[in-house]
Design a protein around this motif. Sequence first.
Motif, PDB file in Angstrom:
ATOM      1  N   UNK A 177       0.786  -1.224   0.000  1.00  0.00           N
ATOM      2  CA  UNK A 177       0.000   0.000   0.000  1.00  0.00           C
ATOM      3  C   UNK A 177       0.820   1.276   0.000  1.00  0.00           C
ATOM      4  N   UNK A 178       2.119   1.166   0.234  1.00  0.00           N
ATOM      5  CA  UNK A 178       2.977   2.344   0.305  1.00  0.00           C
ATOM      6  C   UNK A 178       3.360   2.811  -1.102  1.00  0.00           C
ATOM      7  N   UNK A 179       3.381   4.117  -1.311  1.00  0.00           N
ATOM      8  CA  UNK A 179       3.773   4.680  -2.598  1.00  0.00           C
ATOM      9  C   UNK A 179       5.262   4.452  -2.833  1.00  0.00           C
ATOM     10  N   UNK A 180       5.604   3.975  -4.017  1.00  0.00           N
ATOM     11  CA  UNK A 180       7.008   3.734  -4.348  1.00  0.00           C
ATOM     12  C   UNK A 180       7.237   4.016  -5.832  1.00  0.00           C
ATOM     13  N   UNK A 181       8.486   3.882  -6.236  1.00  0.00           N
ATOM     14  CA  UNK A 181       8.863   4.274  -7.597  1.00  0.00           C
ATOM     15  C   UNK A 181       9.769   3.219  -8.218  1.00  0.00           C
TER      16      UNK A 181
END
Length: 232
Positions: free
Chosen positions: A178-182
């Motif tokens: 669920x965490x925003x990442x790249x």
Amino acid sequence: MLPQKRPHPDSKTKLPPLSETERVLYELIKSKQNLGIWTADMKRETGLQTTVVTKTLKSLQNKNLIKDVVNIHNKARKIYMAVEFEPSKEISGGSWYSDGSLDTDFIRILREQCLKHIERLQVATMEAIYKSIQESRVFKVECTMQQIVEIVNAMVLDKEVEELKSTGIGDFSKVQSGKICYRSLKGREGPKVGSFSSIPCGVCPRISECTPDGIISPKTCIYYNKWLKLEF
């Protein structure tokens, strides 16, 4: 590179002996805090002559009490402020400027470093990118988290990296679900020929109604037949 910031002197540090003119000018400059003050405004507010102001400013600089800074909006207008203040963004242009000019070398290198660490980590959060760059010690000055955020967001807009949410599995196993990442878009320019998304069906709004022998069918679909001819 961004300039090293001077350590802020202790506000309780005793000032060196000052003449009356030096005291008046120093207190005026200090009162303007991080906005500083233009020499013409100094003369207007103090009533001092140009030669007196020029001589006094030089003396205060030699005593390391004031500094001159570049105003990015008018580089010919010299601004002075007390050494314990850093110029406001309105004056300096913010962290991307050095000596009044956009620091293109710093921006370029920071972009390269962000991409390098995203590719190395495969999938990276902002915090992981920031930590990796800090630990690499590539820069002589400390990069801020805000700078990393601005650079990575620009790279997303430029289609160099993509922003997505972690699933917590596979490539995302090291990032909380669920965490925003790249991750880098290098080598991910588009789906391979023959994949479902390259078939017209992948973007057809009526695919749910399509059946082998129905009114809407691959047998009668002109788009599907055209795709078959192009592919094979």
